[in-house]
Design an enzyme around this catalytic site. Sequence first.
Site, PDB file in Angstrom:
ATOM      1  N   ASP A  46       0.863  -1.173   0.000  1.00  0.00           N
ATOM      2  CA  ASP A  46       0.000   0.000   0.000  1.00  0.00           C
ATOM      3  C   ASP A  46       0.911   1.238   0.000  1.00  0.00           C
ATOM      4  O   ASP A  46       1.381   1.651  -1.044  1.00  0.00           O
ATOM      5  CB  ASP A  46      -0.898  -0.098   1.235  1.00  0.00           C
ATOM      6  CG  ASP A  46      -1.990   0.944   1.276  1.00  0.00           C
ATOM      7  OD1 ASP A  46      -2.364   1.448   0.214  1.00  0.00           O
ATOM      8  OD2 ASP A  46      -2.487   1.259   2.366  1.00  0.00           O
ATOM      9  N   LYS A 102      -1.019  -1.438  -4.709  1.00  0.00           N
ATOM     10  CA  LYS A 102      -1.821  -0.241  -5.005  1.00  0.00           C
ATOM     11  C   LYS A 102      -0.842   0.867  -5.390  1.00  0.00           C
ATOM     12  O   LYS A 102      -0.440   1.655  -4.544  1.00  0.00           O
ATOM     13  CB  LYS A 102      -2.582   0.210  -3.762  1.00  0.00           C
ATOM     14  CG  LYS A 102      -3.764  -0.645  -3.369  1.00  0.00           C
ATOM     15  CD  LYS A 102      -4.457   0.043  -2.184  1.00  0.00           C
ATOM     16  CE  LYS A 102      -5.296  -0.929  -1.411  1.00  0.00           C
ATOM     17  NZ  LYS A 102      -5.775  -0.357  -0.148  1.00  0.00           N
ATOM     18  N   PHE A 141     -10.107  -0.182  -0.541  1.00  0.00           N
ATOM     19  CA  PHE A 141      -9.790  -1.066   0.574  1.00  0.00           C
ATOM     20  C   PHE A 141     -10.358  -2.453   0.278  1.00  0.00           C
ATOM     21  O   PHE A 141     -11.555  -2.613   0.062  1.00  0.00           O
ATOM     22  CB  PHE A 141     -10.365  -0.516   1.877  1.00  0.00           C
ATOM     23  CG  PHE A 141      -9.952  -1.294   3.084  1.00  0.00           C
ATOM     24  CD1 PHE A 141      -8.689  -1.121   3.637  1.00  0.00           C
ATOM     25  CD2 PHE A 141     -10.801  -2.231   3.658  1.00  0.00           C
ATOM     26  CE1 PHE A 141      -8.281  -1.844   4.740  1.00  0.00           C
ATOM     27  CE2 PHE A 141     -10.408  -2.969   4.767  1.00  0.00           C
ATOM     28  CZ  PHE A 141      -9.147  -2.771   5.306  1.00  0.00           C
TER      29      PHE A 141
HETATM   30  P1  5GP Z   1       1.777  -0.472   3.810  1.00  0.00           P
HETATM   31  O1  5GP Z   1       0.937   0.787   3.802  1.00  0.00           O
HETATM   32  O2  5GP Z   1       2.830  -0.408   4.872  1.00  0.00           O
HETATM   33  O3  5GP Z   1       2.337  -0.765   2.441  1.00  0.00           O
HETATM   34  O4  5GP Z   1       0.776  -1.662   4.147  1.00  0.00           O
HETATM   35  C1  5GP Z   1       0.758  -2.258   5.396  1.00  0.00           C
HETATM   36  C2  5GP Z   1      -0.259  -3.360   5.514  1.00  0.00           C
HETATM   37  O5  5GP Z   1      -1.551  -2.781   5.581  1.00  0.00           O
HETATM   38  C3  5GP Z   1      -0.368  -4.360   4.374  1.00  0.00           C
HETATM   39  O6  5GP Z   1       0.619  -5.348   4.399  1.00  0.00           O
HETATM   40  C4  5GP Z   1      -1.741  -4.940   4.656  1.00  0.00           C
HETATM   41  O7  5GP Z   1      -1.663  -5.958   5.634  1.00  0.00           O
HETATM   42  C5  5GP Z   1      -2.500  -3.712   5.160  1.00  0.00           C
HETATM   43  N1  5GP Z   1      -3.306  -3.167   4.041  1.00  0.00           N
HETATM   44  C6  5GP Z   1      -2.941  -2.281   3.097  1.00  0.00           C
HETATM   45  N2  5GP Z   1      -3.937  -2.068   2.207  1.00  0.00           N
HETATM   46  C7  5GP Z   1      -4.963  -2.855   2.608  1.00  0.00           C
HETATM   47  C8  5GP Z   1      -6.291  -3.105   2.088  1.00  0.00           C
HETATM   48  O8  5GP Z   1      -6.763  -2.578   1.062  1.00  0.00           O
HETATM   49  N3  5GP Z   1      -7.061  -3.994   2.784  1.00  0.00           N
HETATM   50  C9  5GP Z   1      -6.616  -4.617   3.918  1.00  0.00           C
HETATM   51  N4  5GP Z   1      -7.465  -5.457   4.510  1.00  0.00           N
HETATM   52  N5  5GP Z   1      -5.371  -4.415   4.432  1.00  0.00           N
HETATM   53  C10 5GP Z   1      -4.571  -3.547   3.776  1.00  0.00           C
END
Ligand code: 5GP
Length: 190
Positions: free
Chosen positions: A110, A138, A159
């Site tokens: 993300d 994303k 999401f």
């Molecule tokens: P980051 O923002 O550090 O790249 O993402 C951290 C974590 O947030 C991801 O590994 C995932 O577990 C959670 N995450 C990010 N986007 C989503 C989403 O769209 N849905 C869900 N359920 N979790 C998410």
Amino acid sequence: MVLMQIADVSDEIDHELVSKAQIESKITETAQQVSRDYRGKNPLLIAVLKGAINTMAAFSQALSIPAELDFMSLSSYGSGTVSQGTITIRQDLSRDVRGRHIIIVEDIVDSGHTLAWLVDELNKRGAASVEIFALLEKPSRHEVHVDVKYRGYEIPDEFVVGFGLDYDERFRNLDSIAVLKVEVYQGEQA
Ligand code: 5GP
Ligand code: MG
Ligand code: MG
């Protein structure tokens, strides 16, 4: 064995984004590639709990070479649902990673903060190499650059839940990746 399907929670799902068949074919294809790239290297697969558990299970079983598995639990502090890069270890890996060829198996990239931190941490611990397989990305939300060698599906800025990903701990056992109905979040706020 059949996981929970969209039909079982259809009143809460807006639409499916990545089907069970698409998930399986991407994971199989990636596992074949990784099996070629890591032959003789006994890679260590590392997943961050809990979102990556389904991807880890399916990916590791699709490999045709020996591999070891380990897990880490992290918490990120920041505003609301977006991780901000300040990450602490809730539960650490069970073994030393010095000299190991590591593949981080991730559910979704993300902002990229979690992975950027983890890659840096594993390098500091003396890993021989660190690469990433991310089932979902994303791109529009990336805040830091992370080099993802094995890439799955790019999805829009929505999401998602399913195949390990939760909303308030629910939907992890859904067999595909889907977008929730707005009402589900609104109900939460009410
Ligand atoms: P980051 O923002 O550090 O790249 O993402 C951290 C974590 O947030 C991801 O590994 C995932 O577990 C959670 N995450 C990010 N986007 C989503 C989403 O769209 N849905 C869900 N359920 N979790 C998410
Ligand atoms: Mg994750
Ligand atoms: Mg979550």
